[in-house]
Every structure is written in C-alpha cells, then in structure tokens.
Write an enzyme that holds these catalytic residues in place. Structure first.
Site, PDB file in Angstrom:
ATOM      1  N   GLU A 153     -11.217   4.529  -1.357  1.00 53.13           N
ATOM      2  CA  GLU A 153     -11.673   4.842   0.000  1.00 53.13           C
ATOM      3  C   GLU A 153     -12.543   6.108   0.038  1.00 53.13           C
ATOM      4  O   GLU A 153     -12.210   7.134  -0.550  1.00 53.13           O
ATOM      5  CB  GLU A 153     -10.480   5.016   0.962  1.00 53.13           C
ATOM      6  CG  GLU A 153      -9.346   5.885   0.485  1.00 53.13           C
ATOM      7  CD  GLU A 153      -8.253   5.098  -0.213  1.00 53.13           C
ATOM      8  OE1 GLU A 153      -8.543   4.033  -0.801  1.00 53.13           O
ATOM      9  OE2 GLU A 153      -7.105   5.535  -0.208  1.00 53.13           O
ATOM     10  N   LYS A 177       3.004   3.203  -6.098  1.00 57.15           N
ATOM     11  CA  LYS A 177       2.574   2.122  -7.000  1.00 57.15           C
ATOM     12  C   LYS A 177       3.698   1.631  -7.904  1.00 57.15           C
ATOM     13  O   LYS A 177       3.691   0.490  -8.306  1.00 57.15           O
ATOM     14  CB  LYS A 177       1.362   2.574  -7.804  1.00 57.15           C
ATOM     15  CG  LYS A 177       0.230   3.166  -6.920  1.00 57.15           C
ATOM     16  CD  LYS A 177      -0.066   2.313  -5.683  1.00 57.15           C
ATOM     17  CE  LYS A 177      -0.770   3.083  -4.586  1.00 57.15           C
ATOM     18  NZ  LYS A 177      -0.723   2.377  -3.263  1.00 57.15           N
ATOM     19  N   ASP A 186      -3.195  -2.909  -2.448  1.00 50.00           N
ATOM     20  CA  ASP A 186      -4.242  -1.890  -2.519  1.00 50.00           C
ATOM     21  C   ASP A 186      -4.066  -1.080  -3.810  1.00 50.00           C
ATOM     22  O   ASP A 186      -2.990  -1.052  -4.400  1.00 50.00           O
ATOM     23  CB  ASP A 186      -4.137  -0.946  -1.307  1.00 50.00           C
ATOM     24  CG  ASP A 186      -5.333   0.010  -1.212  1.00 50.00           C
ATOM     25  OD1 ASP A 186      -5.182   1.090  -0.627  1.00 50.00           O
ATOM     26  OD2 ASP A 186      -6.416  -0.325  -1.746  1.00 50.00           O
ATOM     27  N   ASN A 187      -5.111  -0.412  -4.254  1.00 46.82           N
ATOM     28  CA  ASN A 187      -5.057   0.587  -5.325  1.00 46.82           C
ATOM     29  C   ASN A 187      -4.628   0.060  -6.683  1.00 46.82           C
ATOM     30  O   ASN A 187      -4.000   0.788  -7.458  1.00 46.82           O
ATOM     31  CB  ASN A 187      -4.101   1.731  -4.945  1.00 46.82           C
ATOM     32  CG  ASN A 187      -4.377   2.288  -3.590  1.00 46.82           C
ATOM     33  OD1 ASN A 187      -3.557   2.218  -2.686  1.00 46.82           O
ATOM     34  ND2 ASN A 187      -5.577   2.829  -3.412  1.00 46.82           N
ATOM     35  N   ASP A 192       0.837  -1.202   0.000  1.00 47.94           N
ATOM     36  CA  ASP A 192       0.000   0.000   0.000  1.00 47.94           C
ATOM     37  C   ASP A 192       0.872   1.253   0.000  1.00 47.94           C
ATOM     38  O   ASP A 192       0.560   2.249   0.660  1.00 47.94           O
ATOM     39  CB  ASP A 192      -0.924  -0.021   1.233  1.00 47.94           C
ATOM     40  CG  ASP A 192      -2.008   1.037   1.162  1.00 47.94           C
ATOM     41  OD1 ASP A 192      -2.518   1.438   2.246  1.00 47.94           O
ATOM     42  OD2 ASP A 192      -2.336   1.497   0.047  1.00 47.94           O
TER      43      ASP A 192
HETATM   44  O1  LIG Z   1      -5.133   4.305  -1.180  1.00 54.33           O
HETATM   45  C1  LIG Z   1      -4.418   5.277  -1.843  1.00 54.33           C
HETATM   46  C2  LIG Z   1      -5.043   6.255  -2.608  1.00 54.33           C
HETATM   47  C3  LIG Z   1      -4.275   7.227  -3.270  1.00 54.33           C
HETATM   48  C4  LIG Z   1      -4.965   8.272  -4.083  1.00 54.33           C
HETATM   49  C5  LIG Z   1      -4.579   9.607  -4.014  1.00 54.33           C
HETATM   50  C6  LIG Z   1      -5.233  10.575  -4.752  1.00 54.33           C
HETATM   51  C7  LIG Z   1      -6.305  10.209  -5.580  1.00 54.33           C
HETATM   52  F1  LIG Z   1      -6.951  11.145  -6.279  1.00 54.33           F
HETATM   53  C8  LIG Z   1      -6.709   8.874  -5.652  1.00 54.33           C
HETATM   54  C9  LIG Z   1      -6.033   7.907  -4.910  1.00 54.33           C
HETATM   55  C10 LIG Z   1      -2.894   7.236  -3.144  1.00 54.33           C
HETATM   56  C11 LIG Z   1      -2.248   6.251  -2.377  1.00 54.33           C
HETATM   57  C12 LIG Z   1      -0.845   6.227  -2.229  1.00 54.33           C
HETATM   58  C13 LIG Z   1      -0.263   5.243  -1.447  1.00 54.33           C
HETATM   59  C14 LIG Z   1      -1.085   4.277  -0.846  1.00 54.33           C
HETATM   60  N1  LIG Z   1      -2.420   4.278  -0.974  1.00 54.33           N
HETATM   61  C15 LIG Z   1      -3.014   5.250  -1.719  1.00 54.33           C
HETATM   62 MG   LIG Z   2      -3.892   2.678  -0.518  1.00 53.86          MG
END
Ligand SMILES: Oc1cc(-c2ccc(F)cc2)cc2cccnc12
Ligand SMILES: [Mg+2]
Length: 208
Positions: free
Chosen positions: A193, A144, A163-164, A141
C-alpha cells in the site's frame, strides 16, 4: 500526550470525508496515507483487487481478520447488499475504538459487526455465537503467522483472500494453499500500500 497514528487517521476522515459517504472515507484515508502518514491499510491499488473479488463472489457473509482502522471493512461493506453481514475481528482494542468511528462515519454500521478478540479464540466460536457455520468470503489481513492456523480452522467452504502474502509475507500459508488439493489458488500481483514495493493478494477457493 502525542496522538496515535490511528487517531490521526480518524481525524483526517472526520475533517475531509462526508459523513455517510463511504467512498469519500476511502478517498480521505488513501490521501492521508499517501501524502501525510503511511498506515497499513490495504490501500487503493490492492483495494481495487479486493473490490473485484468481493463483487465476483457476491457474498452473503464475510469474515475479515484484522480490522485495523476499518478501511477495508468500509470498502467491502459498501459492495454488500443490505441483508449481507460482515463480521470483522480485531485483537487490538485501540484499533477497534478507531475502526468503529471510521465505519460509523462511512454509515456502514448496519452491515458490520466488529468483534474484539483473537481470531484463534473467536473463529471456533463463530458457529454458536453468530449462527454462521461457514463464510462465503474470508479476508485475511491480520498477523501473518496466524494465516495458516486460522485457515485450517475454517476449512468449511469459503473463498479466502489474503493480503500481504509477499510483504510482510506469509510463506507457510502460501505454500499450503498453493500445494493443497483442497484449494485452487491464484496470485494477484500488486504493491505494498502507497509504495512501489511488491506485494499481492492470494485468492484461494476451497474445493471441499
Ligand atoms: O498491509 C500490511 C502491511 C504491513 C507492513 C508493515 C510494515 C512494513 F514495512 C511493510 C508492511 C503490516 C501489516 C500487518 C497486518 C495487516 N496488514 C499489514
Ligand atoms: Mg494488510
């Protein structure tokens, strides 16, 4: 000077959650992020999928890549038996400072070892530093573009849960785990989320 988002998230935990009650910490963070200020925790919807995979694997050792504020750290730790170990790696020292306090507020310090540094540097050192040759479960997580190189560093028998994989997305990782004979991969469709945007978790069992 203005507080940071992690500092405001911690303040919400200390205000609304009961010290020593991990479920109340999870609830306080989810309510804060849904109704006050979005933050990149795995969240309640994907969090339930995370819980079910942790319960199914019943790991003695867990590695989490990307602690952020400790939300998923607390979710995972709460499901582990007392003698199990969760090592969580966080690159950003400002996030680590907050995560340590969230984990402490939830009363999960005993099971959690938060290590500051980059996964690329720390994973190879896991064996000697923590005497752990492989982890029963790895929760990816973090950034990426690190998913694939870090997965390759850990091909020694784990269940990977990422995740993601849709948003922000990790296409090279998905392609690898879905097409490599070394893994049996499964997609759990969900949402980013606290939003209606599609996202999901990818569970990949290393076949050895
Ligand atoms: O769950 C996550 C979500 C996002 C995220 C940030 C901005 C957005 F517009 C959409 C998604 C970034 C992450 C970076 C690291 C671990 N998890 C993340
Ligand atoms: Mg995440």
């Amino acid at each position: 000077t203005r507080s940071t988002r992690p500092q405001r998230l911690l303040a919400a935990v200390q205000k609304n959650a009961t010290r020593g009650d991990p479920r109340s910490v999870v609830k306080a963070i989810d309510e804060f992020c849904r109704y006050t200020e979005w933050a990149m925790n795995v969240g309640d919807e994907k969090g339930c999928i995370l819980d079910s995979v942790v319960s199914e694997v019943n790991p003695a050792t867990v590695l989490e890549l990307g602690t952020y504020c400790g939300y998923s750290t607390v979710r995972i730790a709460t499901l582990l038996p007392p003698d199990a170990k969760l090592i969580t790696l966080e690159f950003n020292p400002d996030f680590a400072v907050i995560a340590r306090q969230v984990i402490a507020w939830a009363g999960q310090e005993e099971k959690v070892h938060l290590v500051e540094g980059s996964s690329g540097d720390l994973i190879p050192k896991m064996k000697e530093q923590f005497g752990v040759k492989s982890f029963d479960l790895v929760f990816l997580d973090h950034w990426k573009d690190r998913y694939l190189p870090d997965a390759k560093l850990m091909e020694a028998g784990s269940v990977l849960l990422a995740d993601n994989v849709i948003c922000p997305g990790s296409p090279d990782y998905l392609d690898y785990v879905r097409n490599s004979p070394k893994y049996r991969s499964q997609y759990f469709k969900s949402h980013l989320e606290y939003t209606k945007v599609e996202d999901g978790l990818e569970k990949s069992v290393f076949l050895g």
